[in-house]
Design a protein around this motif. Sequence first.
Motif, PDB file in Angstrom:
ATOM      1  N   PRO A   1       0.803  -1.230   0.000  1.00 36.22           N
ATOM      2  CA  PRO A   1       0.000   0.000   0.000  1.00 36.22           C
ATOM      3  C   PRO A   1       0.829   1.269   0.000  1.00 36.22           C
ATOM      4  O   PRO A   1       0.416   2.287  -0.575  1.00 36.22           O
ATOM      5  N   ARG A   2       1.990   1.252   0.648  1.00 37.01           N
ATOM      6  CA  ARG A   2       2.843   2.445   0.632  1.00 37.01           C
ATOM      7  C   ARG A   2       3.291   2.770  -0.790  1.00 37.01           C
ATOM      8  O   ARG A   2       3.316   3.938  -1.199  1.00 37.01           O
ATOM      9  N   VAL A   3       3.643   1.738  -1.539  1.00 37.03           N
ATOM     10  CA  VAL A   3       4.077   1.940  -2.918  1.00 37.03           C
ATOM     11  C   VAL A   3       2.925   2.457  -3.762  1.00 37.03           C
ATOM     12  O   VAL A   3       3.091   3.356  -4.596  1.00 37.03           O
ATOM     13  N   ARG A   4       1.728   1.923  -3.553  1.00 34.99           N
ATOM     14  CA  ARG A   4       0.575   2.353  -4.339  1.00 34.99           C
ATOM     15  C   ARG A   4       0.230   3.811  -4.072  1.00 34.99           C
ATOM     16  O   ARG A   4      -0.036   4.587  -5.010  1.00 34.99           O
ATOM     17  N   LEU A   5       0.248   4.213  -2.806  1.00 39.54           N
ATOM     18  CA  LEU A   5      -0.051   5.614  -2.490  1.00 39.54           C
ATOM     19  C   LEU A   5       1.032   6.537  -3.032  1.00 39.54           C
ATOM     20  O   LEU A   5       0.726   7.615  -3.565  1.00 39.54           O
ATOM     21  N   ALA A   6       2.283   6.149  -2.883  1.00 36.63           N
ATOM     22  CA  ALA A   6       3.371   6.982  -3.396  1.00 36.63           C
ATOM     23  C   ALA A   6       3.287   7.114  -4.916  1.00 36.63           C
ATOM     24  O   ALA A   6       3.491   8.204  -5.469  1.00 36.63           O
ATOM     25  N   CYS A   7       2.978   6.027  -5.606  1.00 38.25           N
ATOM     26  CA  CYS A   7       2.853   6.082  -7.064  1.00 38.25           C
ATOM     27  C   CYS A   7       1.659   6.931  -7.490  1.00 38.25           C
ATOM     28  O   CYS A   7       1.742   7.662  -8.486  1.00 38.25           O
ATOM     29  N   ALA A   8       0.561   6.852  -6.745  1.00 39.08           N
ATOM     30  CA  ALA A   8      -0.592   7.689  -7.074  1.00 39.08           C
ATOM     31  C   ALA A   8      -0.261   9.170  -6.923  1.00 39.08           C
ATOM     32  O   ALA A   8      -0.614   9.993  -7.779  1.00 39.08           O
ATOM     33  N   GLY A   9       0.429   9.526  -5.838  1.00 39.45           N
ATOM     34  CA  GLY A   9       0.817  10.918  -5.653  1.00 39.45           C
ATOM     35  C   GLY A   9       1.793  11.384  -6.717  1.00 39.45           C
ATOM     36  O   GLY A   9       1.667  12.497  -7.249  1.00 39.45           O
ATOM     37  N   LEU A  10       2.777  10.550  -7.044  1.00 40.16           N
ATOM     38  CA  LEU A  10       3.750  10.910  -8.076  1.00 40.16           C
ATOM     39  C   LEU A  10       3.081  11.036  -9.435  1.00 40.16           C
ATOM     40  O   LEU A  10       3.435  11.926 -10.238  1.00 40.16           O
ATOM     41  N   PHE A  11       2.106  10.169  -9.698  1.00 42.93           N
ATOM     42  CA  PHE A  11       1.364  10.233 -10.959  1.00 42.93           C
ATOM     43  C   PHE A  11       0.661  11.585 -11.088  1.00 42.93           C
ATOM     44  O   PHE A  11       0.716  12.231 -12.148  1.00 42.93           O
ATOM     45  N   ALA A  12      -0.013  12.027 -10.025  1.00 43.75           N
ATOM     46  CA  ALA A  12      -0.718  13.303 -10.066  1.00 43.75           C
ATOM     47  C   ALA A  12       0.249  14.468 -10.235  1.00 43.75           C
ATOM     48  O   ALA A  12      -0.021  15.411 -10.993  1.00 43.75           O
ATOM     49  N   VAL A  13       1.369  14.424  -9.522  1.00 39.19           N
ATOM     50  CA  VAL A  13       2.358  15.507  -9.614  1.00 39.19           C
ATOM     51  C   VAL A  13       2.934  15.603 -11.022  1.00 39.19           C
ATOM     52  O   VAL A  13       3.166  16.711 -11.539  1.00 39.19           O
TER      53      VAL A  13
ATOM     54  N   GLN B   1       1.244  19.958 -20.749  1.00 39.35           N
ATOM     55  CA  GLN B   1       0.617  20.914 -21.648  1.00 39.35           C
ATOM     56  C   GLN B   1       0.402  20.364 -23.056  1.00 39.35           C
ATOM     57  O   GLN B   1      -0.140  21.079 -23.903  1.00 39.35           O
ATOM     58  N   THR B   2       0.828  19.145 -23.319  1.00 38.50           N
ATOM     59  CA  THR B   2       0.640  18.554 -24.646  1.00 38.50           C
ATOM     60  C   THR B   2      -0.403  17.449 -24.568  1.00 38.50           C
ATOM     61  O   THR B   2      -0.429  16.667 -23.609  1.00 38.50           O
ATOM     62  N   LEU B   3      -1.230  17.384 -25.605  1.00 35.64           N
ATOM     63  CA  LEU B   3      -2.297  16.390 -25.606  1.00 35.64           C
ATOM     64  C   LEU B   3      -1.753  14.971 -25.710  1.00 35.64           C
ATOM     65  O   LEU B   3      -2.339  14.038 -25.158  1.00 35.64           O
ATOM     66  N   THR B   4      -0.643  14.787 -26.403  1.00 30.86           N
ATOM     67  CA  THR B   4      -0.073  13.447 -26.548  1.00 30.86           C
ATOM     68  C   THR B   4       0.354  12.882 -25.200  1.00 30.86           C
ATOM     69  O   THR B   4       0.034  11.735 -24.853  1.00 30.86           O
ATOM     70  N   ALA B   5       1.069  13.687 -24.412  1.00 30.92           N
ATOM     71  CA  ALA B   5       1.505  13.226 -23.096  1.00 30.92           C
ATOM     72  C   ALA B   5       0.303  12.995 -22.178  1.00 30.92           C
ATOM     73  O   ALA B   5       0.282  12.013 -21.414  1.00 30.92           O
ATOM     74  N   CYS B   6      -0.692  13.870 -22.251  1.00 31.54           N
ATOM     75  CA  CYS B   6      -1.878  13.676 -21.417  1.00 31.54           C
ATOM     76  C   CYS B   6      -2.632  12.413 -21.807  1.00 31.54           C
ATOM     77  O   CYS B   6      -3.135  11.689 -20.942  1.00 31.54           O
ATOM     78  N   ALA B   7      -2.710  12.141 -23.113  1.00 35.54           N
ATOM     79  CA  ALA B   7      -3.379  10.918 -23.566  1.00 35.54           C
ATOM     80  C   ALA B   7      -2.638   9.676 -23.074  1.00 35.54           C
ATOM     81  O   ALA B   7      -3.264   8.678 -22.680  1.00 35.54           O
ATOM     82  N   LEU B   8      -1.303   9.725 -23.071  1.00 36.67           N
ATOM     83  CA  LEU B   8      -0.533   8.600 -22.537  1.00 36.67           C
ATOM     84  C   LEU B   8      -0.794   8.436 -21.035  1.00 36.67           C
ATOM     85  O   LEU B   8      -0.881   7.315 -20.529  1.00 36.67           O
ATOM     86  N   GLY B   9      -0.920   9.555 -20.318  1.00 34.75           N
ATOM     87  CA  GLY B   9      -1.253   9.470 -18.897  1.00 34.75           C
ATOM     88  C   GLY B   9      -2.617   8.855 -18.674  1.00 34.75           C
ATOM     89  O   GLY B   9      -2.797   8.045 -17.762  1.00 34.75           O
ATOM     90  N   LEU B  10      -3.584   9.219 -19.504  1.00 31.85           N
ATOM     91  CA  LEU B  10      -4.910   8.614 -19.395  1.00 31.85           C
ATOM     92  C   LEU B  10      -4.861   7.124 -19.692  1.00 31.85           C
ATOM     93  O   LEU B  10      -5.531   6.322 -19.034  1.00 31.85           O
TER      94      LEU B  10
ATOM     95  N   LEU C   1      -2.323   5.175 -19.144  1.00 33.81           N
ATOM     96  CA  LEU C   1      -1.732   4.531 -17.969  1.00 33.81           C
ATOM     97  C   LEU C   1      -2.743   4.411 -16.839  1.00 33.81           C
ATOM     98  O   LEU C   1      -2.803   3.389 -16.139  1.00 33.81           O
ATOM     99  N   GLY C   2      -3.558   5.449 -16.654  1.00 36.93           N
ATOM    100  CA  GLY C   2      -4.607   5.369 -15.639  1.00 36.93           C
ATOM    101  C   GLY C   2      -5.608   4.272 -15.937  1.00 36.93           C
ATOM    102  O   GLY C   2      -6.068   3.567 -15.029  1.00 36.93           O
ATOM    103  N   CYS C   3      -5.940   4.088 -17.214  1.00 35.60           N
ATOM    104  CA  CYS C   3      -6.858   3.006 -17.586  1.00 35.60           C
ATOM    105  C   CYS C   3      -6.232   1.637 -17.348  1.00 35.60           C
ATOM    106  O   CYS C   3      -6.928   0.681 -16.986  1.00 35.60           O
ATOM    107  N   VAL C   4      -4.916   1.532 -17.545  1.00 37.56           N
ATOM    108  CA  VAL C   4      -4.222   0.268 -17.244  1.00 37.56           C
ATOM    109  C   VAL C   4      -4.323  -0.034 -15.753  1.00 37.56           C
ATOM    110  O   VAL C   4      -4.573  -1.182 -15.350  1.00 37.56           O
TER     111      VAL C   4
ATOM    112  N   VAL D   1      -7.938  10.808 -11.761  1.00 39.09           N
ATOM    113  CA  VAL D   1      -9.013  10.131 -11.025  1.00 39.09           C
ATOM    114  C   VAL D   1      -8.925   8.621 -11.219  1.00 39.09           C
ATOM    115  O   VAL D   1      -9.082   7.850 -10.258  1.00 39.09           O
ATOM    116  N   CYS D   2      -8.669   8.175 -12.437  1.00 39.84           N
ATOM    117  CA  CYS D   2      -8.547   6.731 -12.682  1.00 39.84           C
ATOM    118  C   CYS D   2      -7.400   6.133 -11.874  1.00 39.84           C
ATOM    119  O   CYS D   2      -7.532   5.046 -11.292  1.00 39.84           O
ATOM    120  N   ALA D   3      -6.273   6.852 -11.830  1.00 36.35           N
ATOM    121  CA  ALA D   3      -5.127   6.331 -11.083  1.00 36.35           C
ATOM    122  C   ALA D   3      -5.441   6.239  -9.600  1.00 36.35           C
ATOM    123  O   ALA D   3      -5.102   5.249  -8.935  1.00 36.35           O
TER     124      ALA D   3
END
Length: 275
Positions: A39-51, A57-66, A68-71, A137-139
């Motif tokens: 759980p510590r790893v999951r919470l840390a990864c969720a926080g790092l993901f949000a940060v 600012q680019t749609l391509t990077a944001c789409a890749l983030g989405l 990853l959240g869906c994964v 939110v997905c992450a």
Amino acid sequence: AGWWAWPVWGFTSKAAGGNGGKVFDQPFVRPSLLQGVDPRVRLACAGLFAVCLAPLQTLTACALGLALGCVFLAAARPPLLPLAHRLGAVNIFILFLWCVTPLTMPGPVLAQWGFFSVTAPGVRLALLVTVKSNAIVCAFLALAASMDAPTAGHALERLGCPPKLVFLFLFTARYIHVLAQEWHTLLVAARLRGFRPRSDLRTYRTLASLLGLLLVRSYDRALRVREAMVLRGFTGHFRSIAAFRARPVDALFALGVLAALTAILYMEHLGRTHA
């Protein structure tokens, strides 16, 4: 799930207002691949993901983030109906952004109807916010909401969060439904006495009185809960009956998330360079 069980979840005396250890609805806590990760790893990864995703600012990077959240969501196996409710609640707020931002931001006009004009920068900004918000939110639904409140509290404490914040989080998780039940009881009692909510001064006074009664009852219940916990030896610090242990699978998961976030940031850098 057994962590901090007796001081927060264990007592069920009527004097303390206990109800058998029932907590707020947690439909995402279910067997999945992510349950095997610390759980510590999951919470840390969720926080790092949000940060990492928030300043993109680019749609391509944001789409890749989405993506990853869906994964993460696919690995967490969330129930579809609660997932739809939570994503719907988030996107309702984003819908208001779509109603305002494309019409108010200056820039090249994509479409125009009378006095209203839709600009390209406004559409792009609204799309960026939509993709980033849903990705984060997905992450968090997959990584954080998939653990119960005691486990999350223990992980937060081990990650260095202030003890008072963890204490507040645990008791909020434990008693928020009790306060909601008290409020429902007060409303039912008012309706049985002829109260019908309207947009008038009498309704506002009645609701204010009900809110005051709720605060008084909450204070009385808090005193009883404190007395019940002191009688059971509580000294102000929760003691863990389970310990987290880092394993190779936790390191692999963390490295995988770091690699994916690095790739997303690299795509962001490339997008800004070419722009």
